[in-house]
Scaffold this motif. Structure first.
Motif, PDB file in Angstrom:
ATOM      1  N   ALA A  51     -13.645  -6.874 -10.425  1.00  0.00           N
ATOM      2  CA  ALA A  51     -14.723  -7.774  -9.987  1.00  0.00           C
ATOM      3  C   ALA A  51     -14.275  -8.609  -8.787  1.00  0.00           C
ATOM      4  O   ALA A  51     -15.056  -8.817  -7.853  1.00  0.00           O
ATOM      5  N   ARG A  52     -13.030  -9.025  -8.787  1.00  0.00           N
ATOM      6  CA  ARG A  52     -12.522  -9.806  -7.648  1.00  0.00           C
ATOM      7  C   ARG A  52     -12.435  -8.950  -6.388  1.00  0.00           C
ATOM      8  O   ARG A  52     -12.725  -9.429  -5.293  1.00  0.00           O
ATOM      9  N   ILE A  53     -12.033  -7.699  -6.540  1.00  0.00           N
ATOM     10  CA  ILE A  53     -11.924  -6.802  -5.377  1.00  0.00           C
ATOM     11  C   ILE A  53     -13.317  -6.528  -4.808  1.00  0.00           C
ATOM     12  O   ILE A  53     -13.502  -6.502  -3.592  1.00  0.00           O
ATOM     13  N   ARG A  54     -14.291  -6.312  -5.675  1.00  0.00           N
ATOM     14  CA  ARG A  54     -15.670  -6.076  -5.211  1.00  0.00           C
ATOM     15  C   ARG A  54     -16.207  -7.266  -4.417  1.00  0.00           C
ATOM     16  O   ARG A  54     -17.001  -7.097  -3.508  1.00  0.00           O
ATOM     17  N   ALA A  55     -15.764  -8.459  -4.782  1.00  0.00           N
ATOM     18  CA  ALA A  55     -16.276  -9.678  -4.144  1.00  0.00           C
ATOM     19  C   ALA A  55     -15.529 -10.041  -2.860  1.00  0.00           C
ATOM     20  O   ALA A  55     -15.883 -11.019  -2.204  1.00  0.00           O
ATOM     21  N   LEU A  56     -14.527  -9.254  -2.477  1.00  0.00           N
ATOM     22  CA  LEU A  56     -13.758  -9.573  -1.275  1.00  0.00           C
ATOM     23  C   LEU A  56     -14.623  -9.476  -0.023  1.00  0.00           C
ATOM     24  O   LEU A  56     -15.484  -8.591   0.078  1.00  0.00           O
ATOM     25  N   PRO A  57     -14.358 -10.353   0.957  1.00  0.00           N
ATOM     26  CA  PRO A  57     -15.042 -10.208   2.247  1.00  0.00           C
ATOM     27  C   PRO A  57     -14.535  -8.936   2.945  1.00  0.00           C
ATOM     28  O   PRO A  57     -13.489  -8.388   2.577  1.00  0.00           O
ATOM     29  N   PRO A  58     -15.243  -8.453   3.961  1.00  0.00           N
ATOM     30  CA  PRO A  58     -14.932  -7.148   4.572  1.00  0.00           C
ATOM     31  C   PRO A  58     -13.479  -6.948   5.027  1.00  0.00           C
ATOM     32  O   PRO A  58     -12.874  -5.931   4.704  1.00  0.00           O
ATOM     33  N   TYR A  59     -12.906  -7.892   5.755  1.00  0.00           N
ATOM     34  CA  TYR A  59     -11.550  -7.669   6.261  1.00  0.00           C
ATOM     35  C   TYR A  59     -10.499  -7.781   5.161  1.00  0.00           C
ATOM     36  O   TYR A  59      -9.483  -7.079   5.190  1.00  0.00           O
ATOM     37  N   ALA A  60     -10.737  -8.605   4.161  1.00  0.00           N
ATOM     38  CA  ALA A  60      -9.838  -8.652   3.010  1.00  0.00           C
ATOM     39  C   ALA A  60      -9.945  -7.342   2.216  1.00  0.00           C
ATOM     40  O   ALA A  60      -8.942  -6.828   1.711  1.00  0.00           O
ATOM     41  N   ALA A  61     -11.147  -6.792   2.123  1.00  0.00           N
ATOM     42  CA  ALA A  61     -11.335  -5.500   1.457  1.00  0.00           C
ATOM     43  C   ALA A  61     -10.601  -4.395   2.216  1.00  0.00           C
ATOM     44  O   ALA A  61     -10.015  -3.500   1.612  1.00  0.00           O
ATOM     45  N   LEU A  62     -10.608  -4.475   3.545  1.00  0.00           N
ATOM     46  CA  LEU A  62      -9.880  -3.499   4.357  1.00  0.00           C
ATOM     47  C   LEU A  62      -8.385  -3.583   4.075  1.00  0.00           C
ATOM     48  O   LEU A  62      -7.718  -2.551   3.932  1.00  0.00           O
ATOM     49  N   CYS A  63      -7.864  -4.795   3.980  1.00  0.00           N
ATOM     50  CA  CYS A  63      -6.438  -4.973   3.656  1.00  0.00           C
ATOM     51  C   CYS A  63      -6.123  -4.401   2.272  1.00  0.00           C
ATOM     52  O   CYS A  63      -5.104  -3.742   2.082  1.00  0.00           O
ATOM     53  N   ALA A  64      -7.001  -4.658   1.309  1.00  0.00           N
ATOM     54  CA  ALA A  64      -6.791  -4.138  -0.051  1.00  0.00           C
ATOM     55  C   ALA A  64      -6.837  -2.608  -0.058  1.00  0.00           C
ATOM     56  O   ALA A  64      -6.083  -1.964  -0.786  1.00  0.00           O
ATOM     57  N   PHE A  65      -7.707  -2.038   0.753  1.00  0.00           N
ATOM     58  CA  PHE A  65      -7.843  -0.579   0.799  1.00  0.00           C
ATOM     59  C   PHE A  65      -6.607   0.083   1.410  1.00  0.00           C
ATOM     60  O   PHE A  65      -6.178   1.147   0.983  1.00  0.00           O
ATOM     61  N   VAL A  66      -6.001  -0.557   2.399  1.00  0.00           N
ATOM     62  CA  VAL A  66      -4.840   0.000   3.101  1.00  0.00           C
ATOM     63  C   VAL A  66      -3.540  -0.269   2.343  1.00  0.00           C
ATOM     64  O   VAL A  66      -2.545   0.426   2.544  1.00  0.00           O
ATOM     65  N   LEU A  67      -3.539  -1.241   1.451  1.00  0.00           N
ATOM     66  CA  LEU A  67      -2.331  -1.671   0.761  1.00  0.00           C
ATOM     67  C   LEU A  67      -1.565  -0.549   0.048  1.00  0.00           C
ATOM     68  O   LEU A  67      -0.342  -0.482   0.179  1.00  0.00           O
ATOM     69  N   PRO A  68      -2.198   0.360  -0.712  1.00  0.00           N
ATOM     70  CA  PRO A  68      -1.422   1.406  -1.392  1.00  0.00           C
ATOM     71  C   PRO A  68      -0.622   2.283  -0.425  1.00  0.00           C
ATOM     72  O   PRO A  68       0.517   2.643  -0.710  1.00  0.00           O
ATOM     73  N   ALA A  69      -1.200   2.616   0.708  1.00  0.00           N
ATOM     74  CA  ALA A  69      -0.486   3.454   1.678  1.00  0.00           C
ATOM     75  C   ALA A  69       0.743   2.727   2.206  1.00  0.00           C
ATOM     76  O   ALA A  69       1.812   3.324   2.363  1.00  0.00           O
ATOM     77  N   ILE A  70       0.591   1.436   2.464  1.00  0.00           N
ATOM     78  CA  ILE A  70       1.716   0.651   2.984  1.00  0.00           C
ATOM     79  C   ILE A  70       2.806   0.509   1.924  1.00  0.00           C
ATOM     80  O   ILE A  70       3.991   0.630   2.225  1.00  0.00           O
ATOM     81  N   LEU A  71       2.407   0.290   0.678  1.00  0.00           N
ATOM     82  CA  LEU A  71       3.382   0.106  -0.394  1.00  0.00           C
ATOM     83  C   LEU A  71       4.088   1.404  -0.782  1.00  0.00           C
ATOM     84  O   LEU A  71       5.255   1.379  -1.187  1.00  0.00           O
ATOM     85  N   LEU A  72       3.390   2.531  -0.680  1.00  0.00           N
ATOM     86  CA  LEU A  72       3.987   3.800  -1.093  1.00  0.00           C
ATOM     87  C   LEU A  72       4.836   4.450  -0.006  1.00  0.00           C
ATOM     88  O   LEU A  72       5.646   5.328  -0.301  1.00  0.00           O
ATOM     89  N   PHE A  73       4.675   4.046   1.237  1.00  0.00           N
ATOM     90  CA  PHE A  73       5.438   4.656   2.331  1.00  0.00           C
ATOM     91  C   PHE A  73       6.957   4.530   2.133  1.00  0.00           C
ATOM     92  O   PHE A  73       7.674   5.532   2.236  1.00  0.00           O
ATOM     93  N   PRO A  74       7.488   3.336   1.821  1.00  0.00           N
ATOM     94  CA  PRO A  74       8.947   3.253   1.601  1.00  0.00           C
ATOM     95  C   PRO A  74       9.413   4.091   0.415  1.00  0.00           C
ATOM     96  O   PRO A  74      10.502   4.665   0.450  1.00  0.00           O
ATOM     97  N   LEU A  75       8.581   4.194  -0.619  1.00  0.00           N
ATOM     98  CA  LEU A  75       8.932   5.004  -1.780  1.00  0.00           C
ATOM     99  C   LEU A  75       9.057   6.475  -1.396  1.00  0.00           C
ATOM    100  O   LEU A  75       9.987   7.166  -1.831  1.00  0.00           O
ATOM    101  N   LYS A  76       8.152   6.943  -0.558  1.00  0.00           N
ATOM    102  CA  LYS A  76       8.209   8.331  -0.105  1.00  0.00           C
ATOM    103  C   LYS A  76       9.425   8.567   0.780  1.00  0.00           C
ATOM    104  O   LYS A  76      10.054   9.630   0.732  1.00  0.00           O
ATOM    105  N   LEU A  77       9.784   7.586   1.596  1.00  0.00           N
ATOM    106  CA  LEU A  77      10.993   7.714   2.411  1.00  0.00           C
ATOM    107  C   LEU A  77      12.242   7.795   1.534  1.00  0.00           C
ATOM    108  O   LEU A  77      13.154   8.584   1.810  1.00  0.00           O
TER     109      LEU A  77
END
Length: 193
Positions: A51-77
């Motif tokens: 519910a909190r993620i759904r209520a995020l403003p657009p640019y905060a939602a964009l950050c939340a959407f990109v977050l998994p890729a950023i967090l998983l990149f070092p793990l893949k390395l």
């Protein structure tokens, strides 16, 4: 068909099979991610987070959407580093688990943030362009003989694996695991005819 077209088709055939296999893998990961996301979304703590993620403003939602890729990149390395240092199984398992976990996170976040993201004019425009491009290329790939053959082989392999797993659960599994491999090899040879 003329000679140059025939030789070009032969040269591109392995790439088409690789693209078909990659597409099937991505579809499986997306579906697995959806199922995993739905299971995790049923947890009470996660429902509040949704519910909190759904209520995020657009640019905060964009950050939340990109977050998994950023967090998983070092793990893949780190997984690639493990493979380079001779820990093949650990590295490959880490990549597979990161891919499945990333797919689960991205599918869930995509569903939650898309309405907010589409309020951004530039995102809505590029999202539409990307989806049309993706649909056109995926449709063209699915129309190829390589995709149909690969899809048939994967379905056959999935069915054989499910039957083997069922026999193993019931205690009637084959004393020789080589039978499974022979059936797969026979299926592979039969598709070339």
């Amino acid at each position: 068909m003329t000679q140059p077209k025939r030789s070009r088709a032969r040269l591109l055939a392995p790439l088409l099979y690789l693209a078909a296999l990659t597409l099937l893998l991505e579809e499986w990961l997306w579906d697995t991610g959806k199922r995993l996301g739905a299971i995790i979304a049923a947890w009470p703590l996660v429902r509040g987070l949704d519910a909190r993620i759904r209520a995020l403003p657009p640019y905060a939602a964009l950050c939340a959407f990109v977050l998994p890729a950023i967090l998983l990149f070092p793990l893949k390395l780190l997984a690639l580093l493990a493979i380079a240092n001779g820990h093949m199984v650990t590295g490959v398992l880490t990549i597979v688990l990161a891919k499945i976990g990333g797919a689960a996170a991205v599918t869930r976040l995509y569903a939650l943030t898309l309405p907010s993201l589409l309020t951004l004019a530039w995102f809505a425009r590029w999202h539409g362009v990307f989806m049309a491009f993706k649909d056109r290329w995926v449709g063209a790939l699915k129309a190829t003989l390589a995709y149909r053959r690969t899809s048939r082989s994967v379905l056959g392999l999935r069915g054989a694996f499910a039957a083997w797993r069922q026999r193993a659960k019931s205690g009637r599994h084959s004393p020789r695991p080589a039978r499974f491999l022979r059936r797969f090899a026979a299926m592979w040879r039969a598709r070339r005819r």
